[in-house]
Design a protein around this motif. Structure first.
Motif, PDB file in Angstrom:
ATOM      1  N   HIS A 193      16.539 -60.205 -91.726  1.00 22.57           N
ATOM      2  CA  HIS A 193      16.253 -61.606 -91.393  1.00 22.57           C
ATOM      3  C   HIS A 193      15.012 -61.964 -92.183  1.00 22.57           C
ATOM      4  O   HIS A 193      13.950 -61.387 -91.958  1.00 22.57           O
ATOM      5  CB  HIS A 193      16.010 -61.765 -89.885  1.00 22.57           C
ATOM      6  CG  HIS A 193      15.472 -63.125 -89.534  1.00 22.57           C
ATOM      7  ND1 HIS A 193      16.280 -64.229 -89.444  1.00 22.57           N
ATOM      8  CD2 HIS A 193      14.215 -63.551 -89.287  1.00 22.57           C
ATOM      9  CE1 HIS A 193      15.530 -65.293 -89.150  1.00 22.57           C
ATOM     10  NE2 HIS A 193      14.274 -64.909 -89.041  1.00 22.57           N
ATOM     11  N   GLY A 253      17.977 -68.362 -89.954  1.00 21.83           N
ATOM     12  CA  GLY A 253      17.001 -68.927 -90.872  1.00 21.83           C
ATOM     13  C   GLY A 253      17.400 -70.174 -91.619  1.00 21.83           C
ATOM     14  O   GLY A 253      16.552 -70.766 -92.300  1.00 21.83           O
ATOM     15  N   ARG A 290       4.995 -77.468 -82.442  1.00 19.76           N
ATOM     16  CA  ARG A 290       5.290 -77.331 -83.874  1.00 19.76           C
ATOM     17  C   ARG A 290       4.356 -78.139 -84.799  1.00 19.76           C
ATOM     18  O   ARG A 290       3.888 -77.604 -85.800  1.00 19.76           O
ATOM     19  CB  ARG A 290       6.759 -77.667 -84.163  1.00 19.76           C
ATOM     20  CG  ARG A 290       7.752 -76.788 -83.394  1.00 19.76           C
ATOM     21  CD  ARG A 290       9.171 -76.873 -83.936  1.00 19.76           C
ATOM     22  NE  ARG A 290       9.286 -76.209 -85.209  1.00 19.76           N
ATOM     23  CZ  ARG A 290       9.315 -76.798 -86.377  1.00 19.76           C
ATOM     24  NH1 ARG A 290       9.265 -78.118 -86.443  1.00 19.76           N
ATOM     25  NH2 ARG A 290       9.397 -76.111 -87.478  1.00 19.76           N
TER      26      ARG A 290
END
Ligand code: LLP
Length: 431
Positions: free
Chosen positions: A199, A239, A312
Motif C-alpha cells: 500500500h 489509495g 483534514r
C-alpha cells in the motif's frame, strides 16, 4: 459521481433536502448518501471484473456501523487496522473470511481476536511481528494466514503524511528481507503463507505509481515461486484519490483495467483496499454559521464545526468545497476564512475562500467529507462529536446520535474521598 445536487437552488442528498436534515438533527452533522456508497463500491468491484478479486473497504475511512452494513450487503470485504475495526465489521454483519488486517503495530490480543474470528489474512509489517503472530497462533493451536506487506519504494506523489510506500516510511518490509521471511514462514507449522501486500499511500491521482509498485511486487512473487513459495493473492492496497477541488484523478475503471492487465497470468487473486474513493464524496458535513467578524482586513465566518469535527484542513491543508445549503444566487461573493470555535489558529475549514456573503444562521455543506471525516473526529475542547445521518431511498436516519455532554466524561470518575484528601506534591492541598 455522487448524489449531492443543487436543485431549484437548494442542496439535496439524493431525494432529501439537506436543510431538512439540519432542521431535524441539528448541526454539525455528517450526512452520507447510501446510493453513492453503493455506486462507488460497484464501480470499483466492476473495474476488477476481469480477474478473481475481492474489494476490501478500508474501514478507517469511515467506520460507522450502518455504512459498513451497506457495504457488507454489497459483498464487500474489509481492511482493518485494529481490534476495534474488527469488532465493528462483525457487528455490521461483515464476513470475517473477507477481512484483511493491516497496520504496523498489532497487539497480541488484537492478533488473537483476528485469528479467533477466522479472518482471511494478516498483513505482516516486520520480522518481529511475524514472530508475534506465530506465537499467538501456536497458543491458540491454529495456523495464521499471512501476507507480508512489502515496501516497494515508490513515490505516490501525495501529501508527505500519507505517502507510505517509500523506503523511509515506517511501513512494510524491504524486498530482500521479505524473501527471507517468506522462506521462514512457509516452513512454520503455525503460519500459512497466503499472499503478498503493498500500500503505497493515499489520495494518489495517477495510475503510474500503482503500476510501478505492483510490477515490482510481481517480480518478487515470481522469485518466490521459483523458490517453492506459492501465493494465492496479491493485495494492491488502497489509495486512489478523489476530486476535492479541480484534481483529475484516474478513474477506478482505468486503474482496474491496468491492474487486471498486469496481474493476469500470475495465477493470483487480486485484493484491493480502497477507502476514500468509496466514501469520500458520499458524505458532507453540515455546519451552521454562528457569526461573522473581521480583524484588520480579514473577514472570518465562524461556524459550529471545528477541527475536532473535520481535521483534514488543519492537518493536511486539505481543500474541501463549501456550499451554502439554501439558494446562494443573488448573494455577493467575498473572500473569507471559514473557522471553527476551537481555540487554535489552525482551526479552520477554509482559508481565503470566495463564498456568497454569509450571515448568522446560514447552513453550509462541507463537501467530500465522507472519508476521514467523522473517523478522525475527536472531543478536543470538550466538544461532543457530531451526529451521523444516512440518506437512503428518499428518507434519512440518524445512524449515530450526536454525543451528549454526559458522553464527554463517559468512563471518567471524580476522585474518591481518600484521593481527594491527598496533599499535592508541595505538601499542600490546592486551594
Ligand atoms: N490500506 C492501508 C494499509 C491503508 O493504510 C490505507 C489508508 C488504505 C488502505 C486506504 O487508503 P485510501 O483508499 O482511503 O486512500 N487521514 C488521511 C488518509 C490516511 C490514509 C491512511 N491509510 C486523509 O484524511 O487524507
Amino acid at each position: 459521481m455522487d448524489y449531492f445536487n443543487r436543485i431549484s437552488g437548494r442542496l439535496w442528498a439524493e431525494d432529501v433536502a439537506l436543510a431538512d436534515v439540519a432542521k431535524a438533527v441539528g448541526t454539525p452533522a455528517y450526512v452520507y448518501s447510501r446510493a453513492t456508497i453503493e455506486r462507488h463500491f460497484q464501480v470499483m468491484d466492476l473495474s476488477l471484473a476481469g480477474v478473481d478479486h475481492l474489494v476490501c473497504f478500508a474501514v478507517k475511512a469511515c467506520s460507522n456501523l450502518a455504512v459498513l452494513q451497506v457495504l457488507a450487503r454489497q459483498g464487500s470485504g474489509f481492511d482493518i487496522v485494529s481490534a476495534g475495526e474488527l469488532a465493528r465489521v462483525l457487528r455490521a454483519g461483515g464476513d470475517p473470511a473477507k477481512v484483511v488486517f493491516s497496520g504496523v503495530g498489532k497487539r497480541d490480543d488484537e492478533i488473537a481476536a483476528a485469528l479467533r474470528a477466522g479472518i482471511l489474512c494478516l498483513n505482516v509489517e516486520s520480522a518481529g511481528e511475524l514472530q508475534h503472530i506465530a506465537s499467538v497462533a501456536q497458543e491458540l493451536g491454529v495456523r495464521a494466514p499471512i501476507s507480508l506487506r512489502v515496501n516497494p519504494d515508490v513515490d505516490p506523489k501525495t501529501h508527505k503524511y500519507i505517502a507510505t510506500g517509500l523506503k523511509t516510511s515506517k511501513f512494510g518490509v524491504s524486498f530482500g528481507e521479505a524473501e527471507q521471511l517468506y522462506l521462514q514462514a512457509s516452513q512454520h507449522p503455525h503460519l500459512q503463507v497466503v499472499g503478498i501486500a503493498c500500500h503505497i499511500g493515499s489520495q494518489i491521482l495517477k495510475v503510474a505509481p500503482f503500476v510501478e509498485a505492483i510490477e515490482k511486487v510481481l517480480t518478487l512473487v515470481d522469485r518466490l515461486r521459483k523458490a517453492g513459495v506459492h501465493l494465492d493473492h496479491i493485495d494492491v492496497g488502497g489509495g486512489l484519490g478523489i476530486a476535492y477541488r479541480n484534481e483529475r484523478p484516474a478513474l477506478p475503471a482505468e486503474l482496474g483495467q491496468v491492474i487486471v492487465g498486469i496481474t493476469q497470468g500470475h495465477g493470483l487473486k487480486v485484493l484491493m483496499e480502497p477507502g476514500r474513493v468509496i466514501v469520500g464524496n458520499a458524505g458532507v458535513l453540515l455546519t451552521q454559521v454562528i457569526g461573522t467578524k473581521s480583524n484588520e482586513d480579514k473577514q472570518f465566518v465562524i461556524v459550529d464545526a471545528g477541527m475536532n469535527d473535520l481535521l483534514r484542513p488543519s492537518l493536511y491543508d486539505a481543500y474541501h468545497q463549501i456550499e451554502l445549503v439554501e439558494d446562494d444566487s443573488g448573494r455577493q461573493r467575498v473572500a473569507v476564512d471559514v473557522v471553527g470555535p476551537v481555540c487554535e489558529t489552525g482551526d479552520f475549514l477554509a482559508l481565503d475562500r470566495e463564498l456568497p456573503a454569509l450571515q448568522r444562521g446560514d447552513l453550509l455543506a462541507v463537501k467530500g467529507a465522507g472519508a476521514y471525516g467523522f473517523a478522525m473526529a475527536s472531543n478536543y475542547n470538550s466538544r461532543p462529536r457530531p451526529a451521523e445521518v444516512l440518506v437512503s431511498a428518499g428518507q434519512f436516519q440518524v445512524v449515530r446520535q450526536r454525543e451528549t455532554l454526559q458522553d464527554l466524561w463517559h468512563g471518567e470518575t471524580l476522585m474518591e474521598p481518600g484521593l481527594a484528601n491527598q496533599p499535592d506534591s508541595a505538601g499542600e492541598l490546592p486551594r
